[in-house]
Design a protein around this motif. Structure first.
Motif, PDB file in Angstrom:
ATOM      1  N   ASP A 178       1.956   6.892  -6.679  1.00  0.00           N
ATOM      2  CA  ASP A 178       0.884   7.782  -7.120  1.00  0.00           C
ATOM      3  C   ASP A 178       1.320   9.236  -7.005  1.00  0.00           C
ATOM      4  O   ASP A 178       1.116  10.047  -7.907  1.00  0.00           O
ATOM      5  CB  ASP A 178      -0.357   7.521  -6.254  1.00  0.00           C
ATOM      6  N   ARG A 179       1.960   9.534  -5.883  1.00  0.00           N
ATOM      7  CA  ARG A 179       2.445  10.897  -5.656  1.00  0.00           C
ATOM      8  C   ARG A 179       3.478  11.277  -6.711  1.00  0.00           C
ATOM      9  O   ARG A 179       3.441  12.376  -7.262  1.00  0.00           O
ATOM     10  CB  ARG A 179       3.068  10.970  -4.259  1.00  0.00           C
ATOM     11  N   ILE A 181       3.853  10.000  -9.710  1.00  0.00           N
ATOM     12  CA  ILE A 181       3.225  10.165 -11.023  1.00  0.00           C
ATOM     13  C   ILE A 181       2.597  11.549 -11.118  1.00  0.00           C
ATOM     14  O   ILE A 181       2.693  12.224 -12.143  1.00  0.00           O
ATOM     15  CB  ILE A 181       2.172   9.062 -11.269  1.00  0.00           C
ATOM     16  N   GLY A 182       1.997  11.981 -10.011  1.00  0.00           N
ATOM     17  CA  GLY A 182       1.427  13.330  -9.963  1.00  0.00           C
ATOM     18  C   GLY A 182       2.481  14.395 -10.192  1.00  0.00           C
ATOM     19  O   GLY A 182       2.263  15.362 -10.927  1.00  0.00           O
ATOM     20  N   LEU A 183       3.647  14.213  -9.571  1.00  0.00           N
ATOM     21  CA  LEU A 183       4.723  15.204  -9.732  1.00  0.00           C
ATOM     22  C   LEU A 183       5.288  15.183 -11.147  1.00  0.00           C
ATOM     23  O   LEU A 183       5.674  16.214 -11.687  1.00  0.00           O
ATOM     24  CB  LEU A 183       5.846  14.935  -8.724  1.00  0.00           C
ATOM     25  N   ARG A 205       1.061   4.178  -2.844  1.00  0.00           N
ATOM     26  CA  ARG A 205       0.715   5.560  -2.505  1.00  0.00           C
ATOM     27  C   ARG A 205       1.806   6.526  -2.970  1.00  0.00           C
ATOM     28  O   ARG A 205       1.521   7.562  -3.556  1.00  0.00           O
ATOM     29  CB  ARG A 205       0.527   5.670  -0.992  1.00  0.00           C
ATOM     30  N   GLU A 249       3.671  14.646 -13.806  1.00  0.00           N
ATOM     31  CA  GLU A 249       2.733  15.256 -14.746  1.00  0.00           C
ATOM     32  C   GLU A 249       3.138  16.689 -15.113  1.00  0.00           C
ATOM     33  O   GLU A 249       2.870  17.142 -16.211  1.00  0.00           O
ATOM     34  CB  GLU A 249       1.324  15.308 -14.126  1.00  0.00           C
ATOM     35  N   LYS A 284       0.819  -1.216   0.000  1.00  0.00           N
ATOM     36  CA  LYS A 284       0.000   0.000   0.000  1.00  0.00           C
ATOM     37  C   LYS A 284       0.850   1.263   0.000  1.00  0.00           C
ATOM     38  O   LYS A 284       0.633   2.176  -0.775  1.00  0.00           O
ATOM     39  CB  LYS A 284      -0.908   0.005   1.232  1.00  0.00           C
ATOM     40  N   GLN A 293      -5.574  -0.048 -11.520  1.00  0.00           N
ATOM     41  CA  GLN A 293      -6.792   0.758 -11.396  1.00  0.00           C
ATOM     42  C   GLN A 293      -6.516   2.055 -10.628  1.00  0.00           C
ATOM     43  O   GLN A 293      -7.019   3.109 -10.988  1.00  0.00           O
ATOM     44  CB  GLN A 293      -7.855  -0.059 -10.674  1.00  0.00           C
ATOM     45  N   ILE A 294      -5.699   1.937  -9.595  1.00  0.00           N
ATOM     46  CA  ILE A 294      -5.396   3.135  -8.807  1.00  0.00           C
ATOM     47  C   ILE A 294      -4.491   4.083  -9.582  1.00  0.00           C
ATOM     48  O   ILE A 294      -4.751   5.268  -9.690  1.00  0.00           O
ATOM     49  CB  ILE A 294      -4.742   2.749  -7.463  1.00  0.00           C
ATOM     50  N   LEU A 295      -3.414   3.539 -10.132  1.00  0.00           N
ATOM     51  CA  LEU A 295      -2.413   4.413 -10.743  1.00  0.00           C
ATOM     52  C   LEU A 295      -2.789   4.834 -12.161  1.00  0.00           C
ATOM     53  O   LEU A 295      -2.310   5.844 -12.651  1.00  0.00           O
ATOM     54  CB  LEU A 295      -1.047   3.732 -10.741  1.00  0.00           C
ATOM     55  N   SER A 296      -3.629   4.073 -12.783  1.00  0.00           N
ATOM     56  CA  SER A 296      -4.040   4.282 -14.181  1.00  0.00           C
ATOM     57  C   SER A 296      -2.933   4.807 -15.104  1.00  0.00           C
ATOM     58  O   SER A 296      -3.086   5.832 -15.741  1.00  0.00           O
ATOM     59  CB  SER A 296      -5.293   5.142 -14.285  1.00  0.00           C
ATOM     60  N   ILE A 297      -1.825   4.074 -15.141  1.00  0.00           N
ATOM     61  CA  ILE A 297      -0.825   4.318 -16.180  1.00  0.00           C
ATOM     62  C   ILE A 297      -0.488   2.970 -16.817  1.00  0.00           C
ATOM     63  O   ILE A 297      -0.892   1.926 -16.308  1.00  0.00           O
ATOM     64  CB  ILE A 297       0.467   4.994 -15.639  1.00  0.00           C
TER      65      ILE A 297
END
Lengths: 265, 228
Positions: free
Chosen positions: A153-154, A156-158, A150, A160, A146, A192-196
């Motif tokens: 995900d963070r 991947i956000g950065l 998490r 972007e 988990k 599903q969570i990360l959708s990449i």
């Protein structure tokens, strides 16, 4: 003109360095010219995993601070002529250097090499910013835990906000029995969570640890599942379509026969 | 000119007095006439104060003028200014109004560590991942998975709702209410919404269908127009 790929994860200990070493080795096996860069300044590991520690004379901080030329700092791999390593420094800390320095180094290396694989430090501070600065593509490593998902995900956000293509995902250290029992995320849940896009899955394999202890990337010998996984990732980087490995452990002829007749065990 | 046309018209209604102020004359003229009118009026008996609604037509009053008018009306403590009504508002105010009543449609994934804040309603086509947060002053509609935090009615609107295709939030917040996911591992729910239940005094999660009778005036624009 080469391509720079940064290997990153956010969380520490998920296998960034191991993946860098193995993807690099697998690409070199396919006769591509590859340069590995360790940007984890202060905690360098890549040279150890590659078994090149005692050949280091200059490092990336020497290049940044102008004590040597870039070519002088590059270490040629002992197994492949087409594989080189730019080691990190063990004495400075992560905040050394700027994004501009990294961009300059990578642009220079791109002239010479097909693939530049950048090993990113854990965390999201300056070290991370430097590591991703010159990259064209990114591969995000996560494990089915988990906390690791998490952090991925963070990250991947950065990513972007950077001038980088959509990152690809590697799920490392898969333990099939735990995924099945629901004690860990399974591959679909993570996607599903990360959708990449997924570029590879690597099974948790003792061989990986053995190999890095010896200083020889596991991808070098094709005798383990993890090795095949890394080679598949390299082939996908080159644009081939390779089906995902089966997670099942086929135990022998009997199992295979059962599978052939469609009997579920 | 002033003799011919009344600038101030006063009408008595059930709820007090309504004061119509002509919107084509200057403020000063209207002010003077109102002053005269008020002097004429002598309420000798001890009466309760009468509420006055001031209808301004197409006139815009700035803050200073409003205060002056209010002081004038309330001077003899027979009246009090209940409401100023005008057909016009400032552009700035109108834009703010529009912003607050619009539905903002966005397509993206709110990942861990990211915060999306909007004024008005939010329509998000995409997921809110664990560790991510969406905040809006109005309602929140998510066409996707809500796994992080959603805060609707962040300015204090307790009627705001949060609806999602798939709900497994770590926290739901509406106005000043907060509810969190249970400590045990649970499956999420599909096509549900969170809203404040007045009786239970907490946020409840229910089927989307209940909105049709519990929040009839969901369409935000009219609701906010009415509530000002």
């Amino acid at each position: 003109m080469g391509e720079a790929i940064v290997i990153t994860s956010g969380k520490g200990g998920v296998g960034k360095t191991t993946s860098t070493a193995n993807i690099g080795t697998a690409l070199a096996l396919m006769e591509k010219k590859v340069c590995l860069i360790d940007t984890d300044i202060g905690l360098r590991n890549l040279d150890v995993v590659m078994g090149l520690e005692n050949r280091i004379i200059y490092d990336i901080v020497d290049v940044i601070e102008g004590r040597c030329k870039l070519k002088q700092a590059l270490i040629k791999d002992k197994r492949f002529d087409c594989l080189a390593l730019l080691p990190a420094s063990q004495t400075s800390d992560k905040s050394v250097g700027t994004t501009e320095h990294m961009k300059k180094i990578i642009t220079e290396l791109k002239q010479e090499y097909d693939y530049i694989i950048i090993d990113c430090p854990a965390g999201i501070e300056q070290g991370f910013q430097n590591a991703v600065a010159g990259a064209d593509k990114a591969i995000v490593i996560t494990t089915p835990e988990k906390s690791s998902v998490r952090d991925a995900d963070r990250i991947i956000g950065l990513l972007e906000n950077k001038e980088i293509e959509d990152p690809k995902l590697v799920i490392n250290r898969i333990r099939n029995h735990m995924m099945k029992s629901g004690d860990m995320y399974d591959v679909d849940e993570i996607l599903q969570i990360l959708s990449i896009d997924l570029i590879g899955i690597v099974i948790d394999d003792d061989e990986v640890i053995k190999a890095s202890h010896k200083g020889e990337p596991v991808a070098f010998h094709p005798n383990s599942k993890a090795s095949i996984s890394y080679r598949n990732i390299a082939r996908r980087i080159l644009g081939e379509t390779v089906p995902l490995q089966s997670l099942e452990n086929e135990k022998g002829v009997f199992q295979k026969v059962k599978k052939f007749f469609g009997i579920r065990s | 000119m002033r003799e011919n046309k009344q600038l101030i018209t006063i009408k008595g209604t059930r709820d007090g007095l309504t004061l119509f102020i002509d919107d084509s004359c200057s403020f000063e003229d209207a002010f003077i006439e109102l002053n005269e009118k008020l002097i004429e009026h002598h309420a000798s008996r001890e009466e309760p104060r009468v509420p006055v609604t001031i209808k301004l037509g197409n006139r815009y009053l700035d803050l200073e003028q409003t205060t002056r008018l209010q002081e004038l009306i309330e001077r003899d403590s027979h009246f009090y200014a209940q409401e100023f009504e005008s057909n016009v508002i400032q552009k700035q105010e109108a834009l703010l109004w529009k912003e607050e009543s619009e539905v903002k449609a966005l397509t993206r994934i709110i990942r861990s560590g990211q915060v999306l804040e909007v004024k008005g309603d939010l329509l998000l086509v995409g997921d809110v991942n664990p560790g991510g947060k969406v905040v809006s002053t109005g309602n929140i509609y998510i066409m996707g998975n809500l796994r992080g935090i959603a805060h609707a009615g962040s300015d204090g609107d307790r009627n705001a709702i949060i609806a999602a295709s798939y709900m497994k939030p770590s926290q739901l917040r509406i106005a000043d209410y907060i509810s969190r996911a249970p400590d045990y591992e649970s499956d999420g729910v599909y096509m549900e919404c969170g809203l404040i239940d007045e009786e239970k005094d907490k946020i409840v999660i229910d089927r989307l269908q209940v909105l049709s009778h519990r929040r009839k005036d969901l369409s935000g624009f009219e609701r906010r127009m009415l509530n000002g």
